[in-house]
Scaffold this active site. Structure first.
Site, mmCIF file in Angstrom:
data_model
loop_
_atom_site.group_PDB
_atom_site.id
_atom_site.type_symbol
_atom_site.label_atom_id
_atom_site.label_comp_id
_atom_site.label_asym_id
_atom_site.label_seq_id
_atom_site.Cartn_x
_atom_site.Cartn_y
_atom_site.Cartn_z
ATOM 1 N N CYS A 5 30.830 51.046 -13.887
ATOM 2 C CA CYS A 5 29.634 50.884 -13.052
ATOM 3 C C CYS A 5 28.374 50.792 -13.912
ATOM 4 C CB CYS A 5 29.506 52.042 -12.071
ATOM 5 S SG CYS A 5 29.329 53.639 -12.877
ATOM 6 N N ASP A 40 26.716 53.242 -15.162
ATOM 7 C CA ASP A 40 25.803 54.374 -14.976
ATOM 8 C C ASP A 40 25.819 55.301 -16.191
ATOM 9 O OD1 ASP A 40 25.370 53.243 -12.587
ATOM 10 O OD2 ASP A 40 26.320 54.790 -11.381
ATOM 11 N N CYS A 97 23.843 55.581 -9.808
ATOM 12 C CA CYS A 97 23.889 55.483 -8.358
ATOM 13 C C CYS A 97 23.370 56.776 -7.717
ATOM 14 C CB CYS A 97 25.317 55.233 -7.917
ATOM 15 S SG CYS A 97 26.366 56.682 -8.118
ATOM 16 N N CYS A 153 31.707 59.629 -10.143
ATOM 17 C CA CYS A 153 30.321 60.045 -10.385
ATOM 18 C C CYS A 153 30.274 61.542 -10.710
ATOM 19 C CB CYS A 153 29.449 59.747 -9.180
ATOM 20 S SG CYS A 153 29.726 58.132 -8.441
#
Ligand code: FES
Length: 143
Positions: free
Chosen positions: A35, A37, A60, A104
């Protein structure tokens, strides 16, 4: 059922402990190549306790909420206690995360762990719980 719990929304809208510690005792950075991140944790240690924890997250909404809750969970804990913060514990503390957002929470737990490891390496000390398997997996691929 809403996709995100109220707690996730709260920590996303009002993240705690955002920022950088200039004279940090340990810094840990973790990213997810999929992603893109990124998360950085800064820790200040006093008498084997996390006196201060701050973070910077480029990611995110769930990643922001995760970093915020991890910083809250870690603050005031001993280093050994902080190392017991796992992704599932983080997700639990946030009253759940959607399945596709589990990674995450992984990011947050790993970034904190790396900051503690950075501290341990700088001091040349070992901390119980630091050497756990699965940790090297994420490393070694960075150029
Ligand atoms: Fe990658 Fe959230 S989507 S950290």
């Amino acid at each position: 059922m809403p996709m995100y719990s109220e707690k996730v929304m709260d920590h996303f809208m009002n993240p705690r402990n955002v920022g950088e510690i200039e004279d940090a005792d340990g810094i840990g950075e973790e990213g997810n190549p999929v992603c893109g991140d990124m998360m950085t944790f800064y820790i200040k240690v006093k008498d084997n306790r996390l006196e201060d924890v701050k973070f910077q997250t480029f990611g995110c909404g769930a990643a922001v909420a995760v970093s915020s809750i991890v910083s809250e969970m870690a603050k005031g804990k001993t280093l050994e206690e902080a190392l017991t913060i796992t992704p599932s514990l983080v997700a639990h503390e946030l009253e759940g995360l959607p399945k596709n957002k589990y990674h995450c929470s992984n990011l947050g737990a790993q970034a904190l762990r790396k900051a503690i490891r950075d501290y341990a390496q700088k001091r040349g000390i070992t901390i119980k719980g630091l050497e756990m398997k699965g940790e090297q997996d994420e490393e070694g691929e960075e150029s």
